[in-house]
Design an enzyme around this catalytic site. Structure first.
Site, PDB file in Angstrom:
ATOM      1  N   GLY A   8      18.330   1.160  12.282  1.00  0.00           N
ATOM      2  CA  GLY A   8      19.324   2.212  12.455  1.00  0.00           C
ATOM      3  C   GLY A   8      18.944   3.221  13.519  1.00  0.00           C
ATOM      4  O   GLY A   8      18.702   4.393  13.234  1.00  0.00           O
ATOM      5  N   GLY A  10      20.120   5.396  15.553  1.00  0.00           N
ATOM      6  CA  GLY A  10      21.159   6.325  15.998  1.00  0.00           C
ATOM      7  C   GLY A  10      20.536   7.667  16.352  1.00  0.00           C
ATOM      8  O   GLY A  10      19.413   7.729  16.882  1.00  0.00           O
ATOM      9  N   GLY A  13      17.460   7.954  14.069  1.00  0.00           N
ATOM     10  CA  GLY A  13      16.574   6.797  14.207  1.00  0.00           C
ATOM     11  C   GLY A  13      15.961   6.684  15.591  1.00  0.00           C
ATOM     12  O   GLY A  13      14.755   6.428  15.728  1.00  0.00           O
ATOM     13  N   LYS A 175      19.320  20.502   0.413  1.00  0.00           N
ATOM     14  CA  LYS A 175      19.877  19.994   1.676  1.00  0.00           C
ATOM     15  C   LYS A 175      21.338  19.587   1.483  1.00  0.00           C
ATOM     16  O   LYS A 175      22.178  19.830   2.363  1.00  0.00           O
ATOM     17  CB  LYS A 175      19.038  18.797   2.163  1.00  0.00           C
ATOM     18  N   SER A 244      26.778  17.011  11.489  1.00  0.00           N
ATOM     19  CA  SER A 244      26.951  15.634  11.952  1.00  0.00           C
ATOM     20  C   SER A 244      28.225  14.997  11.377  1.00  0.00           C
ATOM     21  O   SER A 244      28.813  14.117  12.003  1.00  0.00           O
ATOM     22  CB  SER A 244      25.719  14.780  11.677  1.00  0.00           C
TER      23      SER A 244
HETATM   24  N1  LIG Z   1      22.311  13.546  13.092  1.00  0.00           N
HETATM   25  C1  LIG Z   1      21.755  14.547  12.454  1.00  0.00           C
HETATM   26  O1  LIG Z   1      21.613  15.644  13.016  1.00  0.00           O
HETATM   27  C2  LIG Z   1      21.233  14.368  11.052  1.00  0.00           C
HETATM   28  C3  LIG Z   1      20.401  15.372  10.532  1.00  0.00           C
HETATM   29  C4  LIG Z   1      19.834  15.196   9.274  1.00  0.00           C
HETATM   30  C5  LIG Z   1      20.129  14.061   8.535  1.00  0.00           C
HETATM   31  N2  LIG Z   1      20.971  13.104   9.052  1.00  0.00           N
HETATM   32  C6  LIG Z   1      21.187  11.906   8.220  1.00  0.00           C
HETATM   33  O2  LIG Z   1      20.419  10.847   8.805  1.00  0.00           O
HETATM   34  C7  LIG Z   1      21.057   9.580   8.580  1.00  0.00           C
HETATM   35  C8  LIG Z   1      21.344   8.934   9.940  1.00  0.00           C
HETATM   36  O3  LIG Z   1      22.295   9.750  10.615  1.00  0.00           O
HETATM   37  P1  LIG Z   1      22.566   9.665  12.176  1.00  0.00           P
HETATM   38  O4  LIG Z   1      23.251  10.908  12.549  1.00  0.00           O
HETATM   39  O5  LIG Z   1      21.320   9.267  12.882  1.00  0.00           O
HETATM   40  O6  LIG Z   1      23.607   8.445  12.222  1.00  0.00           O
HETATM   41  P2  LIG Z   1      24.067   7.579  13.510  1.00  0.00           P
HETATM   42  O7  LIG Z   1      23.827   8.343  14.767  1.00  0.00           O
HETATM   43  O8  LIG Z   1      25.433   7.100  13.177  1.00  0.00           O
HETATM   44  O9  LIG Z   1      23.042   6.356  13.494  1.00  0.00           O
HETATM   45  C9  LIG Z   1      23.093   5.322  12.557  1.00  0.00           C
HETATM   46  C10 LIG Z   1      22.579   4.088  13.253  1.00  0.00           C
HETATM   47  O10 LIG Z   1      22.531   3.014  12.305  1.00  0.00           O
HETATM   48  C11 LIG Z   1      22.937   1.835  13.008  1.00  0.00           C
HETATM   49  N3  LIG Z   1      23.279   0.794  12.055  1.00  0.00           N
HETATM   50  C12 LIG Z   1      24.312   0.704  11.206  1.00  0.00           C
HETATM   51  N4  LIG Z   1      24.257  -0.454  10.515  1.00  0.00           N
HETATM   52  C13 LIG Z   1      23.148  -1.103  10.952  1.00  0.00           C
HETATM   53  C14 LIG Z   1      22.557  -2.353  10.629  1.00  0.00           C
HETATM   54  N5  LIG Z   1      23.079  -3.187   9.715  1.00  0.00           N
HETATM   55  N6  LIG Z   1      21.431  -2.722  11.289  1.00  0.00           N
HETATM   56  C15 LIG Z   1      20.871  -1.913  12.234  1.00  0.00           C
HETATM   57  N7  LIG Z   1      21.399  -0.717  12.577  1.00  0.00           N
HETATM   58  C16 LIG Z   1      22.530  -0.323  11.942  1.00  0.00           C
HETATM   59  C17 LIG Z   1      24.094   2.335  13.838  1.00  0.00           C
HETATM   60  O11 LIG Z   1      24.438   1.357  14.809  1.00  0.00           O
HETATM   61  P3  LIG Z   1      25.498   1.590  16.010  1.00  0.00           P
HETATM   62  O12 LIG Z   1      24.601   1.997  17.162  1.00  0.00           O
HETATM   63  O13 LIG Z   1      26.170   0.287  16.199  1.00  0.00           O
HETATM   64  O14 LIG Z   1      26.422   2.711  15.552  1.00  0.00           O
HETATM   65  C18 LIG Z   1      23.478   3.609  14.408  1.00  0.00           C
HETATM   66  O15 LIG Z   1      22.653   3.319  15.530  1.00  0.00           O
HETATM   67  C19 LIG Z   1      22.321   9.902   7.766  1.00  0.00           C
HETATM   68  O16 LIG Z   1      22.034   9.814   6.395  1.00  0.00           O
HETATM   69  C20 LIG Z   1      22.613  11.359   8.149  1.00  0.00           C
HETATM   70  O17 LIG Z   1      23.391  12.000   7.179  1.00  0.00           O
HETATM   71  C21 LIG Z   1      21.520  13.226  10.295  1.00  0.00           C
END
Ligand SMILES: NC(=O)c1ccc[n+]([C@@H]2O[C@H](COP(=O)([O-])OP(=O)(O)OC[C@H]3O[C@@H](n4cnc5c(N)ncnc54)[C@H](OP(=O)(O)O)[C@@H]3O)[C@@H](O)[C@H]2O)c1
Length: 251
Positions: A8, A10, A13, A175, A244
Site C-alpha cells: 500500500g 500511497g 506507505g 485519534k 485525508s
Molecule cells: N494521508 C494521511 O495524511 C494519513 C494520516 C494518518 C493516517 N492515515 C491512514 O493511513 C492509511 C493509509 O492512508 P493513505 O492516505 O496513505 O491512503 P492512500 O494514499 O489511498 O494509499 C493507499 C495505497 O494502498 C494501495 N493499495 C490498495 N489496495 C492494494 C493492494 N491490494 N495491494 C497493494 N496496494 C494496494 C493504493 O493503491 P493505488 O496507488 O492504486 O491507489 C494506494 O497506493 C489509512 O488508514 C488512513 O486513514 C492517513
C-alpha cells in the site's frame, strides 16, 4: 537487518517506505496496485528518494521478516493477497491505518499474536504514484512489548516521535475522535475553514462527543474537553487545509 514488504505505497506507505530505505540495513520491497519506478518524498527538511523493487502481482512477493500494510481500511481484504507468499512462521504484520480495528481487519488472514497495530499521526499527501509530501512531523504509537519495540526500531534512523503505550485503546480512540471531526469537511467538500462557522463547529462537537462516548464504552480514557479542543485545533489549521477523508473526496 530486516526484510520488509510494504503493502500500500500511497500517501503514508510511500512516505514511510522512503524513510525505511534511508537505512541501508533494511531490504525493502513494495507491493503496489499502481506501479511506479521510484519514490520521492518532500519532507519538512528536504527531499528523500528511494528505489525499492516494486511488485504488482502477489505471486512475485518473497518471504519477509515484516509485512507493513498501509492501505485504506476498505482495501484491507485485498491487501491480504500478498500474505501467503510473503509470510513465514516468524513474519510479523504491522497494520498502519486509522480506526480502532487494526487486528480485527486481519486476524482471519494472519496469526493475531504476530500482528502489531500502529497508530499513525502523519500529515501526508500523494501527488502522483510514488510521489508524496510529508507536511509535518510523524508520530507513531504501538502497544508496549517486544513486537512494538521491534517495529519502532525499523524507524530508529528517522526523526519520528515513536512511542509505546500500555493503553493503546485510548491512543486509537483519541485519534478516531480527531478523524471523526473531519466528516463535515468530507461531506460538504469544504476545507477546515468551515470550522469557523458556529453551526458546523457545533456539528463537529456532537460527532466527537459521540465518538468519546463509544470510545469510553470500549475502555478508552477520554476527557470531556476533547470535542472543544478538536474544534479549536481545526480552527487553527490553515483555512484551505483538509483531512485525508476530505482530500480523497476532492480527488
Ligand atoms: N494521508 C494521511 O495524511 C494519513 C494520516 C494518518 C493516517 N492515515 C491512514 O493511513 C492509511 C493509509 O492512508 P493513505 O492516505 O496513505 O491512503 P492512500 O494514499 O489511498 O494509499 C493507499 C495505497 O494502498 C494501495 N493499495 C490498495 N489496495 C492494494 C493492494 N491490494 N495491494 C497493494 N496496494 C494496494 C493504493 O493503491 P493505488 O496507488 O492504486 O491507489 C494506494 O497506493 C489509512 O488508514 C488512513 O486513514 C492517513
Amino acid at each position: 537487518m530486516a526484510s520488509i514488504l510494504f503493502v500500500g505505497p500511497g500517501a503514508i506507505g510511500a512516505t514511510l517506505t522512503a524513510w525505511l530505505c534511508q537505512d541501508d540495513r533494511h531490504h525493502v520491497t513494495v507491493a503496489a496496485r499502481t506501479p511506479f519506478d521510484s519514490i520521492e518524498t518532500q519532507t519538512p527538511n528536504g527531499v528523500i528518494r528511494a528505489k525499492p523493487r516494486v511488485f504488482t502481482d502477489p505471486a512475485q512477493a518473497q518471504h519477509a521478516d515484516w509485512i507493513l500494510v498501509a492501505t485504506k481500511a476498505y482495501d484491507s481484504e485485498a491487501a491480504t493477497q500478498w500474505f501467503p507468499q510473503a509470510s513465514g512462521p516468524r513474519t510479523r504484520l504491522a497494520v498502519i491505518q486509522n480506526g480502532v480495528e487494526h487486528i480485527a481487519r486481519f486476524e482471519n488472514h494472519f496469526d493475531r499474536a504476530r500482528i502489531v497495530p500502529v497508530m499513525i499521526d502523519l500529515p501526508a499527501e500523494r501527488t502522483a504514484p510514488g510521489r508524496t509530501v510529508q507536511k509535518g512531523p510523524a508520530h507513531l504509537v504501538v502497544p508496549s512489548g517486544r513486537d512494538g519495540a521491534d517495529f519502532l526500531a525499523l524507524f530508529a534512523h528517522a526523526n519520528f516521535d515513536a512511542r509505546q503505550t500500555d493503553d493503546f485503546t485510548t491512543a486509537v480512540w483519541r485519534k478516531l475522535c480527531l478523524n471523526s471531526a473531519g466528516a463535515p469537511c468530507a461531506v460538504l467538500l469544504k476545507p477546515n475553514g468551515i470550522a469557523h462557522h458556529e453551526g458546523v463547529a457545533g456539528l463537529m462537537r456532537s460527532i466527537v462527543r459521540e465518538c468519546v462516548a463509544v470510545g469510553r464504552a470500549e475502555g478508552a480514557v477520554l476527557e470531556d474537553s476533547i470535542p472543544d479542543e478538536i474544534v479549536e485545533r481545526t480552527r487553527r489549521a490553515p483555512r484551505d487545509s483538509g483531512n485525508s477523508m476530505y482530500a480523497d473526496r476532492v480527488g
